[in-house]
Each structure stands twice: as structure tokens, then as C-alpha cells.
Enzyme design. Structure first.
Site, PDB file in Angstrom:
ATOM      1  N   SER A 154       0.822  -1.231   0.059  1.00 10.38           N
ATOM      2  CA  SER A 154      -0.064   0.129   0.010  1.00 10.38           C
ATOM      3  C   SER A 154       0.938   1.082   0.016  1.00 10.38           C
ATOM      4  O   SER A 154       1.862   1.070   0.368  1.00 10.38           O
ATOM      5  CB  SER A 154      -0.993   0.009   1.213  1.00 10.38           C
ATOM      6  OG  SER A 154      -1.632   1.317   1.466  1.00 10.38           O
ATOM      7  N   TYR A 167      -1.339  -0.807  10.487  1.00 11.46           N
ATOM      8  CA  TYR A 167      -1.490  -1.012   9.090  1.00 11.46           C
ATOM      9  C   TYR A 167      -0.340  -0.585   8.373  1.00 11.46           C
ATOM     10  O   TYR A 167       0.263  -1.313   7.631  1.00 11.46           O
ATOM     11  CB  TYR A 167      -2.711  -0.447   8.647  1.00 11.46           C
ATOM     12  CG  TYR A 167      -3.033  -0.656   7.207  1.00 11.46           C
ATOM     13  CD1 TYR A 167      -3.394  -2.067   6.843  1.00 11.46           C
ATOM     14  CD2 TYR A 167      -3.090   0.215   6.165  1.00 11.46           C
ATOM     15  CE1 TYR A 167      -3.764  -2.101   5.493  1.00 11.46           C
ATOM     16  CE2 TYR A 167      -3.061  -0.026   4.806  1.00 11.46           C
ATOM     17  CZ  TYR A 167      -3.531  -1.296   4.422  1.00 11.46           C
ATOM     18  OH  TYR A 167      -3.760  -1.433   3.235  1.00 11.46           O
TER      19      TYR A 167
HETATM   20  N1  LIG Z   1      -9.064  -0.905  -0.783  1.00 12.71           N
HETATM   21  C1  LIG Z   1      -7.831  -0.015  -0.534  1.00 12.71           C
HETATM   22  O1  LIG Z   1      -7.952   1.073  -0.557  1.00 12.71           O
HETATM   23  C2  LIG Z   1      -6.628  -0.667  -0.563  1.00 12.71           C
HETATM   24  C3  LIG Z   1      -5.278   0.136  -0.730  1.00 12.71           C
HETATM   25  C4  LIG Z   1      -4.041  -0.144  -0.816  1.00 12.71           C
HETATM   26  C5  LIG Z   1      -3.855  -1.520  -0.375  1.00 12.71           C
HETATM   27  N2  LIG Z   1      -4.894  -2.542  -0.193  1.00 12.71           N
HETATM   28  C6  LIG Z   1      -4.377  -3.840  -0.240  1.00 12.71           C
HETATM   29  O2  LIG Z   1      -5.092  -4.757  -1.123  1.00 12.71           O
HETATM   30  C7  LIG Z   1      -5.474  -6.006  -0.407  1.00 12.71           C
HETATM   31  C8  LIG Z   1      -6.729  -6.499  -0.874  1.00 12.71           C
HETATM   32  O3  LIG Z   1      -7.690  -5.717  -0.252  1.00 12.71           O
HETATM   33  P1  LIG Z   1      -8.826  -5.029  -0.926  1.00 12.71           P
HETATM   34  O4  LIG Z   1      -9.060  -3.570  -0.784  1.00 12.71           O
HETATM   35  O5  LIG Z   1      -9.118  -5.826  -1.911  1.00 12.71           O
HETATM   36  O6  LIG Z   1     -10.067  -5.418   0.388  1.00 12.71           O
HETATM   37  P2  LIG Z   1     -11.099  -6.785   0.708  1.00 12.71           P
HETATM   38  O7  LIG Z   1     -12.178  -6.590  -0.527  1.00 12.71           O
HETATM   39  O8  LIG Z   1     -11.439  -6.698   2.061  1.00 12.71           O
HETATM   40  O9  LIG Z   1     -10.337  -8.073   0.498  1.00 12.71           O
HETATM   41  C9  LIG Z   1      -9.330  -8.576   1.240  1.00 12.71           C
HETATM   42  C10 LIG Z   1      -9.098 -10.069   1.018  1.00 12.71           C
HETATM   43  O10 LIG Z   1      -8.236 -10.377   2.005  1.00 12.71           O
HETATM   44  C11 LIG Z   1      -8.779 -11.503   2.543  1.00 12.71           C
HETATM   45  N3  LIG Z   1      -8.278 -11.816   3.702  1.00 12.71           N
HETATM   46  C12 LIG Z   1      -8.196 -10.863   4.805  1.00 12.71           C
HETATM   47  N4  LIG Z   1      -7.871 -11.537   5.981  1.00 12.71           N
HETATM   48  C13 LIG Z   1      -7.393 -12.745   5.751  1.00 12.71           C
HETATM   49  C14 LIG Z   1      -6.956 -13.633   6.301  1.00 12.71           C
HETATM   50  N5  LIG Z   1      -6.737 -13.634   7.472  1.00 12.71           N
HETATM   51  N6  LIG Z   1      -6.851 -14.979   5.667  1.00 12.71           N
HETATM   52  C15 LIG Z   1      -7.199 -15.139   4.406  1.00 12.71           C
HETATM   53  N7  LIG Z   1      -7.572 -14.313   3.435  1.00 12.71           N
HETATM   54  C16 LIG Z   1      -7.860 -12.890   4.216  1.00 12.71           C
HETATM   55  C17 LIG Z   1     -10.181 -11.265   2.315  1.00 12.71           C
HETATM   56  O11 LIG Z   1     -11.003 -12.505   2.416  1.00 12.71           O
HETATM   57  P3  LIG Z   1     -11.801 -13.243   3.522  1.00 12.71           P
HETATM   58  O12 LIG Z   1     -12.465 -12.296   4.590  1.00 12.71           O
HETATM   59  O13 LIG Z   1     -12.629 -14.428   3.024  1.00 12.71           O
HETATM   60  O14 LIG Z   1     -10.753 -14.174   4.295  1.00 12.71           O
HETATM   61  C18 LIG Z   1     -10.580 -10.835   1.127  1.00 12.71           C
HETATM   62  O15 LIG Z   1     -10.450 -11.699   0.010  1.00 12.71           O
HETATM   63  C19 LIG Z   1      -5.034  -5.757   1.008  1.00 12.71           C
HETATM   64  O16 LIG Z   1      -3.723  -6.409   1.197  1.00 12.71           O
HETATM   65  C20 LIG Z   1      -5.103  -4.337   1.290  1.00 12.71           C
HETATM   66  O17 LIG Z   1      -4.231  -3.843   2.434  1.00 12.71           O
HETATM   67  C21 LIG Z   1      -6.009  -2.013  -0.398  1.00 12.71           C
END
Ligand SMILES: NC(=O)c1ccc[n+]([C@@H]2O[C@H](COP(=O)([O-])OP(=O)(O)OC[C@H]3O[C@@H](n4cnc5c(N)ncnc54)[C@H](OP(=O)(O)O)[C@@H]3O)[C@@H](O)[C@H]2O)c1
Length: 265
Positions: A154, A167
Site C-alpha cells: 500500500s 497497518y
Molecule cells: N482498498 C484499498 O484502498 C487498498 C489500498 C491499498 C492496499 N490495499 C491492500 O489490498 C489488499 C486487498 O484488499 P482489498 O482492498 O481488496 O480488500 P477486501 O475486499 O476486504 O479484500 C481482502 C481480501 O483478503 C482476504 N483476507 C483478509 N484477511 C485474511 C486472512 N486472515 N486469511 C485469508 N484471507 C484474508 C479477504 O478474504 P476473507 O475475508 O474471505 O478471508 C479478502 O479476500 C490488502 O492487502 C489491502 O491492504 C487496499
């Protein structure tokens, strides 16, 4: 929390010659969009997350458009469960060519008292979840002298933001871990790619648009990551560009200015 592992229905399709990508955090958001995109590019896709129903639905969707996807339920912070998931997926679709360690979450960090369970959990999932996935995929890649390791970090990993200590620190640790790995793996046929998105519209994003400048869709983020995979691009990639530039300025601000700007007392 450790979620019991369970196998999900698999496609009857025989093993193909296409490449194999394993995506953690494939049940929603960026991971889901990326799994769909990789499948459309001809990858056989392994899907890992805790919500098996979501993975199952995604595997069916990929199957229905002629792709191949298998799912395995695991908490990425549970080393043994994650390794079992990798073994199950590799048995089904073959050795991992591309690992996308994407699973992660964010939660505020409190001061008094420190919400230590949340802090530990953030490091366990966001950092150790990446390390365990690499541990599972790397030996095969080293033996075959090819592969690509992608971690979704991120822009928040470039500076400790107020209220987000765990985070930001977890993502900073991912960045530096991969930086070392990139140097260690030079000349061994394995690309190491650090992806640092700004705001992406997913389940973890605040609904208030004023808090999420230059937000992009999960599909857009997935398209950018897929392009890095398609071109086997290693290195660190920050996007969208305007948000990366803004964070470049924010990262130079003194704490009192930053806190005033984001209304943090
Ligand atoms: N959205 C943003 O603005 C943003 C910005 C920068 C970086 N990111 C990064 O992008 C990545 C994906 O996030 P997203 O934005 O797509 O959010 P999201 O829609 O909440 O997706 C997160 C994914 O991670 C899985 N997950 C979370 N905890 C887990 C665990 N303990 N074991 C296995 N799977 C787990 C969730 O699946 P389950 O709940 O089914 O396990 C879900 O599939 C993350 O690393 C996040 O930090 C996001």
C-alpha cells in the site's frame, strides 16, 4: 482466528499447459478482480481466503467462462493451514508460476489502551501472511528457476499515518521484506514485484469519498497488476500516479500539518 480448512468443489477439467497463479485474498476486492483477469489471460488460478462460499462462487464463475480455478480455504496467518492450501491447489493445477500475496486488512490502532490483539493480528495477516505464502511457493520456483512473487502492499507503507500505526508498519515491513528478497533472488529467474495502490474501492474502503482522493476501482487495480504480471515486471509500483504524487508530498509534511489536514486531533 484459524478457520478450518475445507476443500471446495473442483473443476473436472484436466490439467492444462497454461501457467498457474495463486491469489490470496481472492474472495473479494482486488484479489477477486485479479483472479478473474488472470483466468481470462489463460492462467489456471488457485484461490485462497477464509470465506469458502465466495471462493466457490468465483471458481464457478471462472469455470463458466471456460477458465480453470480451484479454491482452498485458509487463514493466511495460519502457517500450517496456508501450506496445506498451497499443496492442495498445486496438486490440482500444478506448480505455482505466479504468487499474488494480496490478502490483508486494516484496522485503526488505538493508544490508551493499545488494542494489542488488533496490532498482532494485523502483523500476522498483512506481514506473516505474505511471508508464509512466499515460504510455500518459493522452493518450487527456485527449483524451476522461474516465477514471479507479487505482494499487494500500500502507499500507506511509505509513512506512519496517524491512527494507522499497525497497518502502515505492516505494509512498510512487506515493502522492505520484498526489497531484500529482490536482491537475494537476482539472477535466479524469479521476479519480485511490490504493488502499492492508493485508495481502491473495495469492502475495506471508507464510504466517504472526501477521505479517498483519486480512488480507483478494484477492476482498475487488477488491470494494472495483471499488466505487471504479463510483462514480468519486478520492482516497486505505486499507483494511481496522482495519488502516489500526492503521498510523495504528504510524506514530507511535518506531523502537525498532516494531523490538521486530515482532522486528526
Ligand atoms: N482498498 C484499498 O484502498 C487498498 C489500498 C491499498 C492496499 N490495499 C491492500 O489490498 C489488499 C486487498 O484488499 P482489498 O482492498 O481488496 O480488500 P477486501 O475486499 O476486504 O479484500 C481482502 C481480501 O483478503 C482476504 N483476507 C483478509 N484477511 C485474511 C486472512 N486472515 N486469511 C485469508 N484471507 C484474508 C479477504 O478474504 P476473507 O475475508 O474471505 O478471508 C479478502 O479476500 C490488502 O492487502 C489491502 O491492504 C487496499
Amino acid at each position: 482466528m484459524t478457520v478450518p480448512e475445507q476443500r471446495l468443489p473442483r473443476s473436472d477439467r484436466p490439467p492444462l499447459v497454461e501457467k498457474v497463479a495463486i491469489v490470496t485474498g481472492a474472495s473479494s476486492g482486488i484479489g477477486r478482480a485479479l483472479a478473474l483477469r488472470l483466468a481470462s489471460m489463460g492462467y489456471r488460478v488457485g484461490l485462497i481466503a477464509r470465506r469458502g462460499d465466495r471462493l466457490e462462487e468465483l471458481a464457478r464463475e471462472i469455470d463458466s467462462v471456460g477458465g480453470t480455478a480451484f479454491a482452498a480455504v485458509a487463514d493466511v496467518g495460519d502457517r500450517a493451514a496456508l501450506h496445506r492450501a498451497f499443496r492442495d491447489l498445486e496438486d490440482a493445477i500444478g506448480p505455482t508460476d505466479v504468487l499474488v500475496a494480496n490478502a490483508g486488512f486494516g484496522t485503526p490502532t488505538w493508544l490508551d489502551p493499545v488494542n494489542i490483539d488488533d496490532v498482532e493480528n494485523t502483523f500476522r495477516v498483512n506481514l506473516m501472511g505474505v511471508v508464509y505464502a512466499i515460504e510455500a511457493a518459493l522452493p518450487g520456483m527456485l527449483a524451476r528457476r522461474r516465477g514471479q512473487i507479487v505482494a499487494v502492499s500500500s502507499l500507506a507503507g511509505d509513512r506512519g499515518l496517524p491512527g494507522e500505526a499497525a497497518y502502515c508498519a505492516s505494509k512498510a515491513a512487506v515493502n522492505v521484506y520484498l526489497q531484500s528478497l529482490r536482491a537475494d533472488l537476482r539472477g535466479r529467474g524469479i521476479r519480485v514485484t511490490t504493488v502499492c495502490p492508493g485508495f481502491v474501492q473495495t469492502e475495506i474502503t471508507p464510504l466517504d469519498a472526501t477521505l479517498t482522493p483519486f480512488i480507483i476501482s478494484a477492476d482498475d487495480a487488477a488491470r494494472r497488476i495483471a499488466r505487471l504480471i504479463d510483462r514480468r515486471r519486478g520492482g516497486v509500483h505505486r499507483f494511481p500516479r496522482r495519488m502516489a504524487l500526492l503521498m510523495g508530498i504528504v510524506n514530507r509534511l511535518p506531523d502537525f500539518v498532516l494531523c490538521r489536514l486530515i482532522g486528526h486531533s
